[in-house]
Design a protein around this motif. Structure first.
Motif, PDB file in Angstrom:
ATOM      1  N   LEU A  29       0.794  -1.226   0.000  1.00 58.40           N
ATOM      2  CA  LEU A  29       0.000   0.000   0.000  1.00 58.40           C
ATOM      3  C   LEU A  29       0.831   1.282   0.000  1.00 58.40           C
ATOM      4  N   GLY A  30       2.129   1.177   0.207  1.00 59.65           N
ATOM      5  CA  GLY A  30       2.959   2.372   0.226  1.00 59.65           C
ATOM      6  C   GLY A  30       2.792   3.216   1.471  1.00 59.65           C
ATOM      7  N   ILE A  31       2.179   2.680   2.517  1.00 57.67           N
ATOM      8  CA  ILE A  31       2.003   3.422   3.774  1.00 57.67           C
ATOM      9  C   ILE A  31       3.354   3.483   4.486  1.00 57.67           C
ATOM     10  N   PRO A  32       3.833   4.676   4.842  1.00 58.17           N
ATOM     11  CA  PRO A  32       5.152   4.755   5.482  1.00 58.17           C
ATOM     12  C   PRO A  32       5.151   4.158   6.884  1.00 58.17           C
ATOM     13  N   PHE A  33       6.244   3.466   7.200  1.00 58.48           N
ATOM     14  CA  PHE A  33       6.437   2.913   8.535  1.00 58.48           C
ATOM     15  C   PHE A  33       7.234   3.890   9.392  1.00 58.48           C
ATOM     16  N   VAL A  34       6.961   3.885  10.685  1.00 60.11           N
ATOM     17  CA  VAL A  34       7.726   4.711  11.622  1.00 60.11           C
ATOM     18  C   VAL A  34       9.153   4.182  11.749  1.00 60.11           C
ATOM     19  N   TYR A  35       9.298   2.863  11.706  1.00 64.62           N
ATOM     20  CA  TYR A  35      10.617   2.227  11.772  1.00 64.62           C
ATOM     21  C   TYR A  35      10.645   1.127  10.722  1.00 64.62           C
ATOM     22  N   ASP A  36      11.802   0.599  10.405  1.00 63.62           N
ATOM     23  CA  ASP A  36      11.937  -0.426   9.378  1.00 63.62           C
ATOM     24  C   ASP A  36      11.627  -1.799   9.987  1.00 63.62           C
ATOM     25  N   PRO A  37      10.503  -2.431   9.592  1.00 68.41           N
ATOM     26  CA  PRO A  37      10.160  -3.728  10.178  1.00 68.41           C
ATOM     27  C   PRO A  37      10.825  -4.904   9.463  1.00 68.41           C
ATOM     28  N   MET A  42       7.575  -6.781   4.834  1.00 67.16           N
ATOM     29  CA  MET A  42       6.599  -6.726   5.922  1.00 67.16           C
ATOM     30  C   MET A  42       5.424  -5.845   5.497  1.00 67.16           C
ATOM     31  N   LEU A  43       4.210  -6.383   5.565  1.00 73.15           N
ATOM     32  CA  LEU A  43       3.019  -5.648   5.157  1.00 73.15           C
ATOM     33  C   LEU A  43       2.465  -4.833   6.321  1.00 73.15           C
ATOM     34  N   SER A  44       1.775  -3.760   5.986  1.00 69.88           N
ATOM     35  CA  SER A  44       1.076  -2.969   6.991  1.00 69.88           C
ATOM     36  C   SER A  44      -0.168  -3.719   7.455  1.00 69.88           C
ATOM     37  N   MET A  45      -0.713  -3.310   8.590  1.00 66.49           N
ATOM     38  CA  MET A  45      -1.924  -3.932   9.109  1.00 66.49           C
ATOM     39  C   MET A  45      -3.091  -3.733   8.146  1.00 66.49           C
ATOM     40  N   GLU A  46      -3.131  -2.556   7.485  1.00 66.11           N
ATOM     41  CA  GLU A  46      -4.203  -2.278   6.526  1.00 66.11           C
ATOM     42  C   GLU A  46      -4.157  -3.251   5.351  1.00 66.11           C
ATOM     43  N   ALA A  47      -2.957  -3.551   4.863  1.00 64.26           N
ATOM     44  CA  ALA A  47      -2.823  -4.465   3.729  1.00 64.26           C
ATOM     45  C   ALA A  47      -3.206  -5.888   4.099  1.00 64.26           C
ATOM     46  N   ILE A  48      -2.951  -6.262   5.347  1.00 64.95           N
ATOM     47  CA  ILE A  48      -3.295  -7.611   5.806  1.00 64.95           C
ATOM     48  C   ILE A  48      -4.796  -7.726   6.070  1.00 64.95           C
ATOM     49  N   ALA A  49      -5.364  -6.711   6.703  1.00 63.56           N
ATOM     50  CA  ALA A  49      -6.767  -6.778   7.118  1.00 63.56           C
ATOM     51  C   ALA A  49      -7.728  -6.591   5.952  1.00 63.56           C
ATOM     52  N   SER A  50      -7.369  -5.724   4.994  1.00 64.93           N
ATOM     53  CA  SER A  50      -8.294  -5.411   3.896  1.00 64.93           C
ATOM     54  C   SER A  50      -7.516  -5.163   2.611  1.00 64.93           C
ATOM     55  N   PRO A  51      -6.971  -6.215   2.012  1.00 68.74           N
ATOM     56  CA  PRO A  51      -6.186  -6.029   0.791  1.00 68.74           C
ATOM     57  C   PRO A  51      -7.053  -5.515  -0.361  1.00 68.74           C
ATOM     58  N   PRO A  52      -6.583  -4.538  -1.098  1.00 71.94           N
ATOM     59  CA  PRO A  52      -7.380  -3.969  -2.187  1.00 71.94           C
ATOM     60  C   PRO A  52      -7.292  -4.822  -3.455  1.00 71.94           C
ATOM     61  N   VAL A  69      -0.509   7.972  -6.908  1.00 69.97           N
ATOM     62  CA  VAL A  69      -1.205   9.217  -6.571  1.00 69.97           C
ATOM     63  C   VAL A  69      -0.192  10.272  -6.142  1.00 69.97           C
ATOM     64  N   PHE A  70      -0.652  11.516  -6.155  1.00 72.42           N
ATOM     65  CA  PHE A  70       0.223  12.584  -5.659  1.00 72.42           C
ATOM     66  C   PHE A  70       0.347  12.515  -4.140  1.00 72.42           C
ATOM     67  N   ALA A  71      -0.774  12.391  -3.447  1.00 68.29           N
ATOM     68  CA  ALA A  71      -0.749  12.406  -1.979  1.00 68.29           C
ATOM     69  C   ALA A  71      -1.649  11.308  -1.434  1.00 68.29           C
ATOM     70  N   ARG A  72      -1.305  10.805  -0.266  1.00 68.29           N
ATOM     71  CA  ARG A  72      -2.147   9.837   0.407  1.00 68.29           C
ATOM     72  C   ARG A  72      -2.324  10.243   1.865  1.00 68.29           C
ATOM     73  N   VAL A  73      -3.519   9.959   2.380  1.00 72.28           N
ATOM     74  CA  VAL A  73      -3.791  10.187   3.791  1.00 72.28           C
ATOM     75  C   VAL A  73      -3.062   9.119   4.597  1.00 72.28           C
ATOM     76  N   VAL A  74      -2.317   9.562   5.597  1.00 70.69           N
ATOM     77  CA  VAL A  74      -1.602   8.649   6.490  1.00 70.69           C
ATOM     78  C   VAL A  74      -2.115   8.890   7.894  1.00 70.69           C
ATOM     79  N   GLU A  75      -2.737   7.871   8.473  1.00 65.14           N
ATOM     80  CA  GLU A  75      -3.274   8.008   9.830  1.00 65.14           C
ATOM     81  C   GLU A  75      -2.136   8.065  10.835  1.00 65.14           C
ATOM     82  N   VAL A  76      -2.267   9.013  11.755  1.00 68.01           N
ATOM     83  CA  VAL A  76      -1.261   9.183  12.804  1.00 68.01           C
ATOM     84  C   VAL A  76      -1.533   8.188  13.908  1.00 68.01           C
ATOM     85  N   ARG A  77      -0.506   7.433  14.293  1.00 65.78           N
ATOM     86  CA  ARG A  77      -0.684   6.441  15.352  1.00 65.78           C
ATOM     87  C   ARG A  77       0.122   6.855  16.586  1.00 65.78           C
TER      88      ARG A  77
END
Length: 265
Positions: free
Chosen positions: A73-81, A85-95, A257-265
């Protein structure tokens, strides 16, 4: 008679050249005067800027997305896992689409750029935004057969006069050499604006809204396609587009896309 006509032709040629040169000089002077009277302003802070539409200070405030990020999904990680390694969003609801990449996070400066391109006729911003997108989506573009911008319904396209996703796609085409095929995917049903809708409502809103015409499906079949849009929020619109292309037997659909919404955790 021929001897009398020759001098007039010899005089007319330099006069015509001089008139043309003078006209071009006046046009250049007029453009210079306009640039002095109305300098280009930064689309974000309104300070004078040279060329790109974003001043150095606002450019520095853009949050470009770099690795590490989710490979799906291209969602940035806070640290390198670690690799793959997939994000939780990609695992829970793959597009439906395979991979998504974005140039920047959807923050204040990015929002201003998108709104200026989308609603204020600032198509002059598309070349710079497209360059940043081409850089972010290099791995997607390397194997792509075509670019398809997310289409507008004809009524909305008539009101807006242009498709911002198409403007971005044409800029990326110039950067990458991958051809834009905007005619292959159509929005066959007008939909509500997605702003203010929940994730589930967004998915319902665009369900069945996109289609590849039966007579164009052969042009999609077996192709690797990159969908182009300005912002990825929930991904519902892009997912609906990808499903329509996959029903037409596309080999793979990616998203840039140009920009994506990234949820702050």
């Amino acid at each position: 008679m021929e001897a009398d006509a020759a001098p007039s032709r010899s005089i007319a040629t330099p006069l015509r050249a001089a008139w043309t040169a003078g006209r071009h000089a006046l046009a250049r002077a007029a453009r210079l005067a306009l640039d002095i009277a109305l300098p280009t302003l930064c689309v974000s802070c309104r300070e004078p800027v040279d060329g790109e539409g974003v001043c150095a200070a606002c450019w520095a405030r853009l949050s470009f997305i770099e690795r590490p990020y989710c490979p799906r999904l291209g969602i940035p990680f806070v640290y390198d896992p670690g690799p793959d390694m997939l994000s939780m969003e990609a695992i829970a609801s793959p597009p439906a689409y395979q991979r998504a990449r974005a140039a920047v996070r959807y923050d204040d400066v990015a929002r201003t750029l998108v709104h200026a391109l989308k609603y204020q006729d600032r198509t002059d911003l598309a070349p710079a935004m497209g360059r940043w997108m081409a850089r972010a989506g290099g791995e997607l573009l390397a194997g792509a057969d075509m670019l398809i911008p997310v289409p507008l319904h004809w009524r909305r396209a008539w009101r807006r006069r242009y498709n911002q996703s198409g403007a971005l796609a044409r800029s990326i085409e110039r950067q990458s050499g991958v051809k834009v095929r905007g005619e292959l995917l159509r929005r066959v049903r007008a939909t509500e604006q997605q702003i203010g809708l929940s994730r589930a409502q967004r998915a319902t809103n665009v369900q069945g809204a996109f289609q590849v015409s039966p007579d164009r499906q052969a042009e999609v079949q077996g192709r690797r396609i990159v969908l182009i849009d300005d912002v990825l929020t929930s991904g519902a619109t892009l997912d609906a587009c990808a499903r329509a292309l996959l029903r037409a037997k596309a080999a793979q659909v990616d998203v840039l896309v140009f920009a994506r919404v990234v949820e702050v955790r």
